[in-house]
Design a protein around this motif. Structure first.
Motif, PDB file in Angstrom:
ATOM      1  N   GLN A   1      -7.765  -0.107  -0.230  1.00 18.00           N
ATOM      2  CA  GLN A   1      -7.720  -1.248   0.418  1.00 18.00           C
ATOM      3  C   GLN A   1      -8.976  -1.196   1.429  1.00 18.00           C
TER       4      GLN A   1
ATOM      5  N   SER B   1       0.813  -1.196   0.097  1.00 13.64           N
ATOM      6  CA  SER B   1      -0.079  -0.038   0.084  1.00 13.64           C
ATOM      7  C   SER B   1       0.739   1.345   0.022  1.00 13.64           C
TER       8      SER B   1
ATOM      9  N   ASP C   1      -5.773  -1.794  -4.894  1.00 10.74           N
ATOM     10  CA  ASP C   1      -5.073  -2.276  -3.761  1.00 10.74           C
ATOM     11  C   ASP C   1      -6.073  -3.230  -3.278  1.00 10.74           C
TER      12      ASP C   1
HETATM   13 MG    MG Z   1      -2.142  -2.798   2.230  1.00  5.15          MG
END
Ligand code: MG
Ligand code: ATP
Lengths: 270, 248
Positions: free
Chosen positions: A92, A56, A168
């Motif tokens: 995410q 990330s 992500d």
């Molecule tokens: Mg991550």
């Protein structure tokens, strides 16, 4: 152009990129790198790696949300300073806006950009169909499941028609069947728009099924320890799983990843 | 369930509860005879008062000061909260000072307020603002600081500037909770205005109440209290309704 639609002009170049964080207590976390990676324009590249290895963090650098502590990150040959135009990201976490309906969530970025009403409406309609959200167009995110909220976020990013799409773990909240179908849709969109896609995923199947290349990252601080070319044709879908080559690819990325994950678990237990 | 029924369900319970308390109180008065008046006689006194022009004159005075004090508290407190909540630097310097001010009993500042504003409407409004502004600031700043970072990051990637992120993300994200804040702080504004009227004014319901207290006129004191309570419940209900409409 090569036969599978890619060109040799790099879209993204990372040179010795590193990221470090200072924790609240004043400690220093080496989160990423040094990492070298080149994304070819129009390619579909997936990255797999142990949890916490800096995936990330890498996307934050590419989307201009964070500056690397060291090294150079280039987009279309230019250093990334601030959020560049033409980059879309699906985070995410759930990033849907709770105060807007599904359709207004999807239209949000388009409206801010000042597109014509008709154009916005057409793109939103298309995205609703594409993501299977038509029935929920006037629902609010709190009325949707986690997987559907994530689809709203994907739609909200894709309607902006970014030329570099950063994803992500976008299908993490989806069930396996939907995951496969979404993968096919993503491939279709990728072919139609000629976008460059960087996908972070925890699913090795997904990585092998969708990508031109797969990068395997080491445990934190994440470096690239393996880059595998799948050799799939540009015209492909989830049926590649029945190809004999599929299993080979899986084991090719699993071997280094397994070693790293063991290492990671051992380090965390020490 | 229709939307109207749903909204009604959100606002009905406090009203029902208040009714129940009144009924119990009246029953207790009948069961145990007592020199203090029960709800029925207080209501009679209130009805009598409500027939008088001076009552409405005082109620209007309180209402005006209350509205002004609430408006100023919300505008100033909200602006402070948005600024300080989104700036770490400002919050380092200013937040502790504002909290210290909040802990000072405002009535001890009475001489200063009197000195600055004299008698009349201004000191009442000042007292109202002094009570309401810090809670508005404080909760607003907490709400702003609590907006999920991923929402702001999404907005940045969609290339919204700071002002746009503020207007299109932060404000709508905190709005429903803001209304809850207002319910608390307008009540404090009303309290402040009444205190101002008791000590620094010759009009308003606070002035009426303190006069009645001094004369030992319990029914009038309680009648004014009742009237204020009804007003407070009304305002609260209205805000609760707005909050309910804004939540999804
Ligand atoms: Mg991550
Ligand atoms: N703002 C921050 N401050 C301090 N440490 C951070 C910060 N952001 C990330 N980290 C640390 O950097 C490392 C990499 O984080 P990152 O979120 O990039 O991992 P990831 O590969 O995306 O993990 P996952 O697969 O679990 O999503 C982690 O150890 C994390 O704790």
């Amino acid at each position: 152009m090569t036969e599978n639609g890619q060109t040799d002009v790099p879209c993204v170049e990372l040179r010795q990129v590193e990221q470090r964080f200072t924790t609240r207590k004043g400690g220093n976390v080496h989160a990423l790198g040094p990492l070298d990676l080149t994304l070819r324009r129009g390619e579909f590249l997936s990255i797999v790696g142990p949890s916490g290895c800096g995936k990330s963090t890498l996307l934050d650098i590419l989307s201009g949300l964070a500056r690397p502590a060291a090294g150079q990150a280039l987009l279309n040959g230019q250093p990334i300073r601030g959020v560049p135009d033409g980059v879309g990201i699906v985070f995410q976490e759930d990033a849907s806006f709770g105060w807007l309906t599904v359709e207004n969530n999807i239209a949000f970025g388009l409206k801010r950009r000042g597109l014509a009403r008709d154009d916005i409406a057409a793109r939103v309609e298309h995205a609703l169909d594409f993501m299977g959200l038509r029935r929920f167009r006037t629902s609010y995110p709190s009325q949707l499941s986690g997987g559907m909220r994530q689809r709203v976020c994907i739609a909200r990013t894709l309607v902006m028609r970014p030329s570099l799409i950063l994803l992500d773990e976008p299908f993490g909240a989806l069930d396996q069947q939907t995951r496969l179908l979404m993968g096919d849709e993503l491939l279709r969109l990728w072919r139609e728009t000629n976008a460059t896609i960087l996908l972070i995923t925890h699913s090795l199947d997904e990585a092998v099924m969708l990508s031109d290349r797969i990068g395997v990252m080491s445990a934190r601080p994440g470096r690239l320890i393996k880059l595998v070319e799948t050799g799939w044709p540009r015209e492909r879908d989830s049926t590649v799983v029945s190809s004999p080559h599929y299993g080979d690819l899986l084991s090719e990325i699993w071997a280094p990843l397994r070693a790293e994950s063991n290492h990671h678990m051992a380090a965390n237990n020490a | 369930m229709t939307a109207i029924q749903a909204h009604f369900r959100a606002v009905a319970p406090p009203v029902v509860l208040m009714g129940a308390v009144l009924v119990l109180w009246q029953v207790a008065c009948w069961a145990y005879p007592h020199p203090e008046p029960g709800p029925v006689s207080v209501a009679a006194t209130l009805l009598h008062l409500m027939g008088k022009a001076y009552f409405w004159h005082n109620a209007a005075a309180t209402g005006r000061s209350f509205l002004l004090a609430s408006g100023i508290s919300i505008a100033v407190g909200g602006a402070l909260g948005l600024l300080i909540g989104s700036s770490r630097l400002l919050s380092w310097y200013l937040a502790p000072l504002l909290m210290i001010f909040q802990t000072v009993p405002k009535i001890t500042l009475y001489p200063i307020v009197l000195e600055l504003f004299g008698l009349g409407m201004a000191p009442k409004v000042a007292f109202g603002v002094m009570h309401g502004v810090i809670p508005v600031y404080f909760i607003t700043s907490r709400l702003v600081a609590g907006v999920r970072k991923v929402l702001l990051r999404s907005a940045r990637v969609m290339r919204l500037g700071a002002a746009e992120r503020f207007y299109f993300v932060i404000v709508p994200a905190i709005l429903p909770d803001m209304i809850a804040t207002l319910r608390v702080s307008v009540a404090l504004c009303l309290l402040g205005v009444l205190i101002g009227e008791m000590f620094a004014s010759h009009s308003g319901l606070g002035f009426m109440a303190v006069n009645a207290i001094n004369l030992g006129d319990t029914p009038v004191t309680l009648a004014v209290g009742f009237f204020l309570a009804f007003m407070a419940v009304g305002i609260n209900t209205l805000l609760l309704y707005c909050e309910h409409k804004l939540r999804h």
